[in-house]
Write an enzyme that holds these catalytic residues in place. Sequence first.
Site, PDB file in Angstrom:
ATOM      1  N   ASP A  83       9.244  22.204 -52.527  1.00 40.72           N
ATOM      2  CA  ASP A  83       9.039  20.860 -53.096  1.00 40.72           C
ATOM      3  C   ASP A  83       7.865  20.872 -54.076  1.00 40.72           C
ATOM      4  O   ASP A  83       6.762  20.427 -53.754  1.00 40.72           O
ATOM      5  CB  ASP A  83       8.758  19.860 -51.975  1.00 40.72           C
ATOM      6  CG  ASP A  83       9.922  19.702 -51.024  1.00 40.72           C
ATOM      7  OD1 ASP A  83      11.041  19.465 -51.492  1.00 40.72           O
ATOM      8  OD2 ASP A  83       9.716  19.829 -49.800  1.00 40.72           O
ATOM      9  N   HIS A  95      33.327  35.663 -43.360  1.00 36.94           N
ATOM     10  CA  HIS A  95      33.453  34.784 -42.202  1.00 36.94           C
ATOM     11  C   HIS A  95      34.698  33.910 -42.357  1.00 36.94           C
ATOM     12  O   HIS A  95      34.663  32.911 -43.070  1.00 36.94           O
ATOM     13  CB  HIS A  95      32.210  33.892 -42.073  1.00 36.94           C
ATOM     14  CG  HIS A  95      31.026  34.612 -41.542  1.00 36.94           C
ATOM     15  ND1 HIS A  95      30.734  34.671 -40.196  1.00 36.94           N
ATOM     16  CD2 HIS A  95      30.070  35.327 -42.175  1.00 36.94           C
ATOM     17  CE1 HIS A  95      29.635  35.390 -40.013  1.00 36.94           C
ATOM     18  NE2 HIS A  95      29.210  35.800 -41.199  1.00 36.94           N
TER      19      HIS A  95
END
Length: 563
Positions: free
Chosen positions: A413, A190
């Site tokens: 988490d 990209h």
Amino acid sequence: MGLYLLDYGAGNVQSLANSINKLGHAFEWISSPEDFHKATSLIFPGVGAFESAIDGLISRGLYEPLREYIASGRPYFGICIGMQVLFRSSLESPTSTGLGIVPSDIGLFSNVDKSVPHMGWNSVEFLDPAETAHEGIDPAARYYFVHSFRAPYDWEHEDAAQWAHTTAQYGQDIFLATVRKGNVFACQFHPEKSGKAGLRVLDAWLRSSEAERATNPPTPRVARHPKPKDGFTKRVVACMDVRSNDAGDLVVTKGDQYDVRERTGADGVQAQAAGEVRNLGKPVALAARYYEEGADELCLMNITSFRHSPLLDQPMLAVVRAAAETVYVPLTIGGGIKDTVDPDGTPHSALEVAGTYFRAGADKVSIATEAVFAVEKMRARPSADGIGEGDGTSAIETIAHAYGRQAVVVSVDPRRVYVDPSYDGPYKDELVFGKPDGTEKERGKAWWYQCTVRGGREDRPLSVAQLVKGVEKLGAGEILLNSIDRDGTGLGFDLDLVALVRRSVRIPVVASSGAGRAAHFVEVFEKTGVEAALAAGIFHRREVGIDEVKAALTAADINVRTA
């Protein structure tokens, strides 16, 4: 007549538009099949899956006009999926038929010796050494790739090999980084997300005459074999937790073990405005600063505003749009990527929410709480591998199907759950046995890592290994691995946690939480092999600079992007 951009309806095309605007070039969008007749040059950018790209072209009546445009000899520049659709087919979707311009097929990276997707910065190599500056490409630079499927370099077959322009190597896989022949130029990386090096590639093509763009000669066939080491770099990521402060302004904040409110004043006594949200800067300004300082990727995590109506959260959307106008590296957005219902009862799917953020300028979306619930749901449907089965409805599955797994990050988490070393419970195979690492209480202990949801406020009966294996199977392309125990401590990354997750999955892992010194980045890369490492507070407060981190990594002979 002039330059047109083709948007097939998915992915972050706004970043390319921002890049072209920055470079001072005017363009129009292809809005109907008739616009192809007006175009004298065409760029087809895209992030997404092969099937959705082909289906998007067909459903909009653009497939045949695109083929006719390319056959007319007018200049064409394809980016990522805009390169892959030039091929006959892709293993990503064997039933979808590509444009067939390049007589070859798209295959899949092997994950035997590396993580897949190929996500990060890599070097490219010219097949013809005499072309070291052609098309603005610099073999000494690094460019941003994000894909699971690749075009192999098949130098023995002349019809396919004459399209090859540059190659890249990831692990032992050699693949096409750019193709070029006649009026066609396309790149797998990209350029709009490859920093200044990528902007130079775009600018070189745009500043050349249309006659030059349409007359690229074939490249000589060259035998190429894998080198002992590829050009893939480790990523240094800057993360910004964004939330509203008590005055209603969006600020970048940072917590200690997820608590983002001030505890004491400068003199060590309770602050006058007790409990104020820490304000470490404005998100757009910090994003621009980190881009200039050399961050390889940026994360914007909305930790409050998304909870009720993400598509009505116009301030955060404005932040994403503004950041994408000044930042030319990948941008991940997290918070509220789930099925939601507006206050007026209007439902929105996770796919719709993600699409809105992609079109605002995001390259990847991060899913946290919803990923835990999706894995709990899949584990209720037994499978032979013991991981469970998805039903196709989760946010991970729907977004990955439309945009490719590389667009989906799962933010994890976990926290430690301490047990007796003789523990013989359901997580015994994942136990970590205590080693001195800075805190006395961990000596002679054992623990497993429990998943949490809602920013660490609620524990779930799921281990971190169960979670990451589950989201990989559902279609996630990357793990963003936090640690509640280490967050804000400056003690360094939780190496036991990172190593456990790294060996549990074959997708890229970003280590997060606990970095306090540049040496901690060296340590986590050397000892765990993760693809990226992230920090927040130490960068916000200028305690450690991104340049310091990269200097330390370079000194340790760890490959990083330096330009």
